[in-house]
Design a protein around this motif. Sequence first.
Motif, PDB file in Angstrom:
ATOM      1  N   SER A 383       0.808  -1.221   0.000  1.00  9.03           N
ATOM      2  CA  SER A 383       0.000   0.000   0.000  1.00  9.03           C
ATOM      3  C   SER A 383       0.845   1.276   0.000  1.00  9.03           C
ATOM      4  O   SER A 383       0.323   2.359  -0.223  1.00  9.03           O
ATOM      5  CB  SER A 383      -0.963  -0.001   1.203  1.00  9.03           C
ATOM      6  N   ASP A 384       2.141   1.152   0.262  1.00 11.26           N
ATOM      7  CA  ASP A 384       2.985   2.339   0.146  1.00 11.26           C
ATOM      8  C   ASP A 384       3.289   2.673  -1.311  1.00 11.26           C
ATOM      9  O   ASP A 384       3.729   3.778  -1.620  1.00 11.26           O
ATOM     10  CB  ASP A 384       4.296   2.148   0.910  1.00 11.26           C
ATOM     11  N   GLU A 385       3.039   1.704  -2.202  1.00 11.32           N
ATOM     12  CA  GLU A 385       3.339   1.921  -3.623  1.00 11.32           C
ATOM     13  C   GLU A 385       2.087   2.143  -4.464  1.00 11.32           C
ATOM     14  O   GLU A 385       2.099   2.938  -5.405  1.00 11.32           O
ATOM     15  CB  GLU A 385       4.100   0.719  -4.198  1.00 11.32           C
ATOM     16  N   ILE A 386       1.036   1.403  -4.144  1.00 14.87           N
ATOM     17  CA  ILE A 386      -0.127   1.395  -5.023  1.00 14.87           C
ATOM     18  C   ILE A 386      -1.409   1.323  -4.201  1.00 14.87           C
ATOM     19  O   ILE A 386      -1.395   0.831  -3.066  1.00 14.87           O
ATOM     20  CB  ILE A 386      -0.027   0.210  -6.020  1.00 14.87           C
ATOM     21  N   ALA A 387      -2.496   1.816  -4.778  1.00 12.69           N
ATOM     22  CA  ALA A 387      -3.765   1.823  -4.041  1.00 12.69           C
ATOM     23  C   ALA A 387      -4.885   1.293  -4.928  1.00 12.69           C
ATOM     24  O   ALA A 387      -4.853   1.429  -6.152  1.00 12.69           O
ATOM     25  CB  ALA A 387      -4.100   3.245  -3.589  1.00 12.69           C
ATOM     26  N   LEU A 388      -5.854   0.678  -4.268  1.00 11.46           N
ATOM     27  CA  LEU A 388      -7.065   0.231  -4.946  1.00 11.46           C
ATOM     28  C   LEU A 388      -8.126   1.312  -4.727  1.00 11.46           C
ATOM     29  O   LEU A 388      -8.433   1.650  -3.582  1.00 11.46           O
ATOM     30  CB  LEU A 388      -7.510  -1.099  -4.332  1.00 11.46           C
ATOM     31  N   VAL A 389      -8.654   1.850  -5.816  1.00  8.18           N
ATOM     32  CA  VAL A 389      -9.619   2.953  -5.688  1.00  8.18           C
ATOM     33  C   VAL A 389     -10.807   2.716  -6.606  1.00  8.18           C
ATOM     34  O   VAL A 389     -10.741   1.918  -7.554  1.00  8.18           O
ATOM     35  CB  VAL A 389      -8.978   4.315  -6.042  1.00  8.18           C
ATOM     36  N   THR A 390     -11.874   3.429  -6.336  1.00 10.43           N
ATOM     37  CA  THR A 390     -13.006   3.455  -7.272  1.00 10.43           C
ATOM     38  C   THR A 390     -12.828   4.676  -8.172  1.00 10.43           C
ATOM     39  O   THR A 390     -12.084   5.607  -7.828  1.00 10.43           O
ATOM     40  CB  THR A 390     -14.336   3.566  -6.516  1.00 10.43           C
ATOM     41  N   PRO A 391     -13.502   4.722  -9.302  1.00 14.03           N
ATOM     42  CA  PRO A 391     -13.396   5.915 -10.155  1.00 14.03           C
ATOM     43  C   PRO A 391     -13.783   7.195  -9.413  1.00 14.03           C
ATOM     44  O   PRO A 391     -13.162   8.248  -9.616  1.00 14.03           O
ATOM     45  CB  PRO A 391     -14.369   5.609 -11.293  1.00 14.03           C
ATOM     46  N   SER A 392     -14.791   7.124  -8.552  1.00  8.41           N
ATOM     47  CA  SER A 392     -15.177   8.353  -7.842  1.00  8.41           C
ATOM     48  C   SER A 392     -14.116   8.755  -6.821  1.00  8.41           C
ATOM     49  O   SER A 392     -13.937   9.943  -6.544  1.00  8.41           O
ATOM     50  CB  SER A 392     -16.551   8.206  -7.176  1.00  8.41           C
ATOM     51  N   ASP A 393     -13.374   7.777  -6.251  1.00  6.19           N
ATOM     52  CA  ASP A 393     -12.236   8.123  -5.385  1.00  6.19           C
ATOM     53  C   ASP A 393     -11.220   8.927  -6.183  1.00  6.19           C
ATOM     54  O   ASP A 393     -10.686   9.936  -5.715  1.00  6.19           O
ATOM     55  CB  ASP A 393     -11.541   6.853  -4.860  1.00  6.19           C
ATOM     56  N   TYR A 394     -10.926   8.448  -7.403  1.00  7.22           N
ATOM     57  CA  TYR A 394      -9.927   9.126  -8.238  1.00  7.22           C
ATOM     58  C   TYR A 394     -10.381  10.549  -8.559  1.00  7.22           C
ATOM     59  O   TYR A 394      -9.575  11.492  -8.556  1.00  7.22           O
ATOM     60  CB  TYR A 394      -9.705   8.334  -9.529  1.00  7.22           C
ATOM     61  N   LEU A 395     -11.678  10.709  -8.818  1.00  6.00           N
ATOM     62  CA  LEU A 395     -12.176  12.045  -9.180  1.00  6.00           C
ATOM     63  C   LEU A 395     -12.120  13.016  -7.997  1.00  6.00           C
ATOM     64  O   LEU A 395     -12.103  14.228  -8.195  1.00  6.00           O
ATOM     65  CB  LEU A 395     -13.603  11.946  -9.727  1.00  6.00           C
ATOM     66  N   LYS A 396     -12.093  12.474  -6.786  1.00  2.13           N
ATOM     67  CA  LYS A 396     -11.902  13.359  -5.620  1.00  2.13           C
ATOM     68  C   LYS A 396     -10.460  13.875  -5.591  1.00  2.13           C
ATOM     69  O   LYS A 396     -10.200  15.006  -5.183  1.00  2.13           O
ATOM     70  CB  LYS A 396     -12.212  12.603  -4.326  1.00  2.13           C
ATOM     71  N   VAL A 397      -9.524  13.016  -6.005  1.00  4.08           N
ATOM     72  CA  VAL A 397      -8.113  13.409  -6.015  1.00  4.08           C
ATOM     73  C   VAL A 397      -7.831  14.345  -7.193  1.00  4.08           C
ATOM     74  O   VAL A 397      -7.151  15.352  -7.058  1.00  4.08           O
ATOM     75  CB  VAL A 397      -7.213  12.157  -6.098  1.00  4.08           C
ATOM     76  N   TYR A 398      -8.378  13.979  -8.352  1.00  4.73           N
ATOM     77  CA  TYR A 398      -8.150  14.777  -9.569  1.00  4.73           C
ATOM     78  C   TYR A 398      -9.499  15.134 -10.207  1.00  4.73           C
ATOM     79  O   TYR A 398      -9.931  14.494 -11.174  1.00  4.73           O
ATOM     80  CB  TYR A 398      -7.290  13.993 -10.561  1.00  4.73           C
ATOM     81  N   PRO A 399     -10.166  16.135  -9.680  1.00  3.42           N
ATOM     82  CA  PRO A 399     -11.492  16.496 -10.226  1.00  3.42           C
ATOM     83  C   PRO A 399     -11.415  17.159 -11.600  1.00  3.42           C
ATOM     84  O   PRO A 399     -12.402  17.150 -12.339  1.00  3.42           O
ATOM     85  CB  PRO A 399     -12.061  17.458  -9.178  1.00  3.42           C
ATOM     86  N   GLN A 400     -10.258  17.739 -11.923  1.00  2.00           N
ATOM     87  CA  GLN A 400     -10.113  18.416 -13.214  1.00  2.00           C
ATOM     88  C   GLN A 400      -9.318  17.529 -14.170  1.00  2.00           C
ATOM     89  O   GLN A 400      -8.192  17.136 -13.864  1.00  2.00           O
ATOM     90  CB  GLN A 400      -9.390  19.765 -13.034  1.00  2.00           C
ATOM     91  N   ASN A 401      -9.902  17.237 -15.295  1.00  2.00           N
ATOM     92  CA  ASN A 401      -9.246  16.379 -16.278  1.00  2.00           C
ATOM     93  C   ASN A 401      -9.432  16.953 -17.681  1.00  2.00           C
ATOM     94  O   ASN A 401     -10.281  17.837 -17.890  1.00  2.00           O
ATOM     95  CB  ASN A 401      -9.824  14.959 -16.196  1.00  2.00           C
ATOM     96  N   GLN A 402      -8.655  16.443 -18.598  1.00  2.17           N
ATOM     97  CA  GLN A 402      -8.705  16.951 -19.972  1.00  2.17           C
ATOM     98  C   GLN A 402     -10.130  16.881 -20.519  1.00  2.17           C
ATOM     99  O   GLN A 402     -10.805  15.848 -20.409  1.00  2.17           O
ATOM    100  CB  GLN A 402      -7.778  16.131 -20.869  1.00  2.17           C
ATOM    101  N   VAL A 403     -10.569  17.967 -21.129  1.00  2.00           N
ATOM    102  CA  VAL A 403     -11.925  18.015 -21.694  1.00  2.00           C
ATOM    103  C   VAL A 403     -11.851  17.667 -23.175  1.00  2.00           C
ATOM    104  O   VAL A 403     -11.104  18.276 -23.940  1.00  2.00           O
ATOM    105  CB  VAL A 403     -12.550  19.416 -21.504  1.00  2.00           C
ATOM    106  N   THR A 404     -12.614  16.670 -23.560  1.00  2.00           N
ATOM    107  CA  THR A 404     -12.709  16.283 -24.970  1.00  2.00           C
ATOM    108  C   THR A 404     -13.949  15.413 -25.152  1.00  2.00           C
ATOM    109  O   THR A 404     -14.648  15.107 -24.187  1.00  2.00           O
ATOM    110  CB  THR A 404     -11.445  15.536 -25.432  1.00  2.00           C
ATOM    111  N   LYS A 405     -14.206  15.016 -26.384  1.00  2.00           N
ATOM    112  CA  LYS A 405     -15.370  14.171 -26.665  1.00  2.00           C
ATOM    113  C   LYS A 405     -14.889  12.782 -27.072  1.00  2.00           C
ATOM    114  O   LYS A 405     -14.214  12.642 -28.102  1.00  2.00           O
ATOM    115  CB  LYS A 405     -16.202  14.783 -27.790  1.00  2.00           C
TER     116      LYS A 405
END
Length: 535
Positions: A383-405
């Motif tokens: 766990s010091d190297e890698i984490a198991l997350v849900t997509p919504s967990d990730y969006l809490k960490v990085y709410p801003q992402n590249q905008v495209t279609k």
Amino acid sequence: MIEQLKNKKGMISLVLHAHLPFVRHPEHERFLEEAWLFEALSETYLPLLRMFSRLEEDGIPARVTISLSPTLTHMLQDDLLQQRYVDHLAMLLELAEKELDFTASNPEEHKMAQMYHELYSLTLREYEDVYERNILKKFKYFQEHGYLEIITTCATHSFLPHYQNLPEMIRAQILTGVESHDRVFSSQPKGIWLPECGYFPGVEEYLKPFGIEYFMSSAHGLLYSEDRPVNGLYSPVSCPNGVHAFARDRASSRAVWSATDGYPGDPVYRDFYRDLGFDRPLDYIGPYINCGVNRVNTGLKYFAITDKSDNKLIYNPAAAAAKAKEHAALFLDNRIKQCETLGQYMDRTPIIPCPYDAELFGHWWFEGPLFLEALIRKVHEKSDEIALVTPSDYLKVYPQNQVTKPAFSSWGDKGYGQVWLDGANDWIYRHTHKLIERMQELVERFPDEKGLKERTLNQAAREVLLSQASDWPFIMKAGTTVPYARKRIKTHIHNFNYIYDSLSRNTIKTEWLTKLEKKDNIFPFLDYRVFRKDY
């Protein structure tokens, strides 16, 4: 938590999609295709719950996403199917007991018979005494305790790209899916599994009004986005309206899915295709197969994959369990190396989305739940190297992402829509599209009905939704249980048209309607006005 995740080498997101089409036939004492649910219960859903229980007992945290389709959750709560599952387990236990005598002179096969007798005894005991026949309560429990994020999918798992010109239908499928989820889990889903990962540009506009934050996409759906994704598949992209798309990682997918070099094909694992239903004499196995004469899988499988010949070695559960742990460690090491490389070129911690059909784990790949459990435990160790997350967990960490279609895509063969629209199944769509047009016409003609006429209109809406399941055109294309798939589509079309004609003539038959309501009893909350243009 956010800073801790940012400091990892990477994140893994396990997303399991649990879905089965609505199959329920009270008009028959026993129906072959209902076994799809029973097999998934015994081999996937209950083993997954056992896995989470063991992790909880050992204090091992986990963050796994699972989509439970509305058709599946309805069947899991259905009294008739619950009783039939208990009867199914009793039948398997009877066969396992019979096998204890049959294999008495063969120690290796006798051990297999003992294994299945113990497994089905445990399954029946848990289903009746622990879960009280409703396993959804335990899934909800694990969501409340942080192990799971449960998301939804469309009402009847319709392949949306083939209906993109019918916005009322798209909205009805999504709205009904979200409402069903809310009624079962008392929460709004943050994510949705687009059936077959079928995306068309603009579908996100239907998702946002229901609070959906993300969906899963095929890899090429992101790679062929309007603008090149700067982080490849390893961070989500944001659609212009703010709904995010996470793409399937090809390497982790191939490791588990590939029929040629994926883990499930290892010689030591249990062979799915070698089943007692085909190995025992017909007069012996008759009571446990279809109509006593048609050989089918029973679930009791004694042999390991071994090789492609018919000379199989007997299955060794201990060796298979050890191999599952070995594969889990290899899978994680490869993901960590992947993240180390990706991290050199990204401005953020990479995420590796790993979406799979849930039924792969346990049903098709018997050792799959052991693999998942070993993987989760390994992630905890590192766990010091890698984490198991849900997509919504990730969006809490990085709410801003590249905008495209993102681009039109699916995860089907060749990546687009041809699995669900080719010469084997293209006849469906002229009927299902017509049904939608007629349903909208009925809503306009009968905008505010009550009593019998409202019940009739609600049933018409159910038949429209049921006719749109992606499972039936898939089966026709795959050439498996084609007669049943064709019959299901034709039956729902017939039922709807019968209702349409009855309403036009004002000749509704209460007895016929009641019988149909009891048979196709899904979505009891459904309001036919969901097909109204301004709903």
